[in-house]
Design an enzyme around this catalytic site. Structure first.
Site, PDB file in Angstrom:
ATOM      1  N   HIS A 313       0.731  -1.270  -0.010  1.00  0.00           N
ATOM      2  CA  HIS A 313       0.049  -0.060   0.108  1.00  0.00           C
ATOM      3  C   HIS A 313       0.792   1.342   0.007  1.00  0.00           C
ATOM      4  O   HIS A 313       2.027   1.280   0.482  1.00  0.00           O
ATOM      5  CB  HIS A 313      -0.909   0.186   1.139  1.00  0.00           C
ATOM      6  CG  HIS A 313      -2.035   0.950   1.062  1.00  0.00           C
ATOM      7  ND1 HIS A 313      -1.909   2.235   1.365  1.00  0.00           N
ATOM      8  CD2 HIS A 313      -3.106   0.701   0.805  1.00  0.00           C
ATOM      9  CE1 HIS A 313      -2.983   2.821   1.317  1.00  0.00           C
ATOM     10  NE2 HIS A 313      -4.105   1.708   0.592  1.00  0.00           N
ATOM     11  N   ASP A 371      -7.960  -5.564   0.207  1.00  0.00           N
ATOM     12  CA  ASP A 371      -8.456  -6.170  -1.085  1.00  0.00           C
ATOM     13  C   ASP A 371      -8.114  -7.703  -0.925  1.00  0.00           C
ATOM     14  O   ASP A 371      -8.455  -8.577  -1.632  1.00  0.00           O
ATOM     15  CB  ASP A 371      -7.835  -5.670  -2.459  1.00  0.00           C
ATOM     16  CG  ASP A 371      -8.627  -4.484  -2.502  1.00  0.00           C
ATOM     17  OD1 ASP A 371      -7.681  -3.287  -2.703  1.00  0.00           O
ATOM     18  OD2 ASP A 371      -9.535  -4.068  -2.690  1.00  0.00           O
TER      19      ASP A 371
END
Ligand code: SDX
Length: 436
Positions: A313, A371
């Site tokens: 991320h 996700d």
């Protein structure tokens, strides 16, 4: 924001005049150096492709502490919201800055509920698509098409109009996503039901048919509501920045949100949940847990271009708190459905364990993000893989519209227009074709 008592001084090794730049402090997070006068004072731009060190705006909506793995919506930790609130309370919080009391919640829920239908003409847009069209292709079209029905009544400079456009978008996204799904499976659209909750109504529009009564499972309803909460907003991510930049031209909110849908589709962003599940399927097909080592080796090989989807991320350099909550929801839903031995969930946990012990991931601070597990939960709920990102778009619509309205509500906002470092050809003259 308030001025800090320190300033930044930019000095130049070529003897250029040093420039003082003000520093501002926010409530939380890094201070910022105000470079708005830099070009006027130095004739130079800053250079920051990907905006790794650039604050594009000031905002009071969402804050992420990437090192601590903390996510706050209007100051409330995501863990507390996901446990104590539902999605419409979270929408009220993101839009208006405060959690609703019982009366405000009832009023907001009633308003959203009575905007869930879409114009009957919308169904004719779907007929233009192939039945196997990707739901995100359909959603990009449908959301943009909403401006054909409301554009003339949405004066974005009017706060009341902005508010009704927000309600319309939050209310209609589930209806549009369900229509996109029904179209691909050739089933009739199900109209929204005003006696169901936001998540329950979505399950109904997705899985009910006119042939029999559909009973909403409270477990799936709660799981879906939590998935919506976890995806609702996330600071100035790629799709939110797209919505802000698009909206800064003064276009209508429906067109700006359609731009956000298009950006979210990418596998590096919202498309990662679909990509993460397909990655798990591929490993499972290749042999399951025993093949994880081979897969990780591929990921580490730069030439393979293979990434561990659902990992890493730009901001979180610690565990994404949403991934933890999503893993918890996974256990609950799989347990309730008697799928606790779901091989894909077991494979995901094995993959996560191996990755979190592997130096390649540890040294790059790559942790599971929202996700990684969301696909497994959605698959357990019965949502087809290609629809995962459309569900992400459904949930993120409130964040996009809250951020857009925050920008437009600021009287000083300007149209976004970044500059560049030009590396093309210097000026030259066109030669006649005979001389080229
Ligand atoms: C979302 O921004 C948001 O807030 C987004 C989001 C939201 O709610 O809006 O949180 C939603 O988009 C979550 C992210 C979903 N994407 C994925 O899961 C796709 C896989 N992840 C990567 O594509 C990547 O981690 C990004 C895009 C998420 C972040 O990329 P960055 O910040 O540009 O980091 P990077 O690509 O520069 O990576 C740093 C290093 C590189 O290696 P080196 O060049 O240093 O050797 O880590 C490597 C990368 O190759 N790396 C990975 C990896 N992610 C980064 N290697 C393998 N697998 C990965 N998943």
């Amino acid at each position: 924001m308030k001025a800090s008592d320190t300033k930044a001084t930019l000095s130049f090794s070529n003897g250029g005049q040093p420039v003082d730049l003000p520093i501002y402090k926010g409530t939380l997070g890094p201070d910022v150096i105000d470079i708005r006068k830099l070009y006027a004072q130095t004739g130079m731009f800053t250079y920051d492709p990907g905006f790794m060190s650039t604050a594009s705006c000031e905002s009071a909506i969402t804050y992420i502490d990437g090192d601590k793995g903390e996510l706050l919506y209007r100051g409330y930790p995501i863990e507390q919201l996901a446990t104590n609130c539902d999605f419409l309370e979270t929408c009220h919080l993101l839009l208006y800055g405060e959690l609703p009391n019982a009366g405000q919640k009832a009023k907001f829920t009633d308003t959203v509920t009575h905007h869930t239908m879409v114009n009957e003409q919308m169904q004719f847009f779907l007929r233009g698509f192939r039945r196997d069209a990707h739901p995100m292709a359909i959603m990009t079209g449908l959301v943009g098409a909403l401006s054909a029905f409301y554009h003339d009544s949405t004066d974005i400079t009017n706060p009341k109009h902005r508010e009704i456009a927000a309600v319309r978008l939050i209310a209609k996204m589930p209806t549009l996503v369900a229509m996109a799904y029904k179209y691909t499976v050739g089933q009739p659209y199900m109209y929204p039901r005003n006696d169901l909750s936001y998540a329950g109504n979505f399950l109904h529009m997705m899985f009910a048919t006119p042939c029999e009564e559909y009973k909403v499972s409270p477990v799936l309803e709660r799981a879906l509501d939590r998935i919506f909460i976890l995806h609702a907003d996330h600071e100035q991510n790629a799709s939110t920045s797209t919505v802000r930049l698009c909206g800064s031209s003064g276009t209508n909110p429906f067109a700006a949100i359609a731009a956000g849908v298009a950006c979210l589709w990418g596998p590096a962003h919202g498309g990662a949940n679909e990509a993460a599940l397909n990655m798990l399927y591929d490993i499972q097909k290749a042999g399951g847990v025993d093949k994880i080592g081979e897969f990780i080796k591929q990921v580490k090989d730069k030439n393979s271009n293979v990434k561990l989807m659902g990992f890493g991320h730009r901001v979180y350099k610690n565990y994404d708190p949403r991934a933890k909550l999503m893993q918890e929801t996974c256990r609950e839903v799989l347990g309730e459905l008697g799928l606790e031995n779901d091989p894909l969930f077991k494979l995901a946990m094995a993959l996560e364990k191996i990755a979190l012990e592997d130096e390649y991931f540890v040294s790059r601070k790559l942790y599971p993000n929202v996700d990684f597990y969301s696909g497994i939960v959605q698959r357990a709920i019965g949502i087809p893989v290609p629809l995962f990102t459309a569900i992400f778009a459904l949930a993120r619509t409130v964040g996009w519209i809250a951020q857009l309205n925050e920008m437009i509500g600021d009287p000083d906002y300007k149209i976004g227009r970044p500059r560049q470092l030009f590396e093309g050809s210097p000026k030259r003259d066109v030669k006649p074709i005979s001389a080229r």
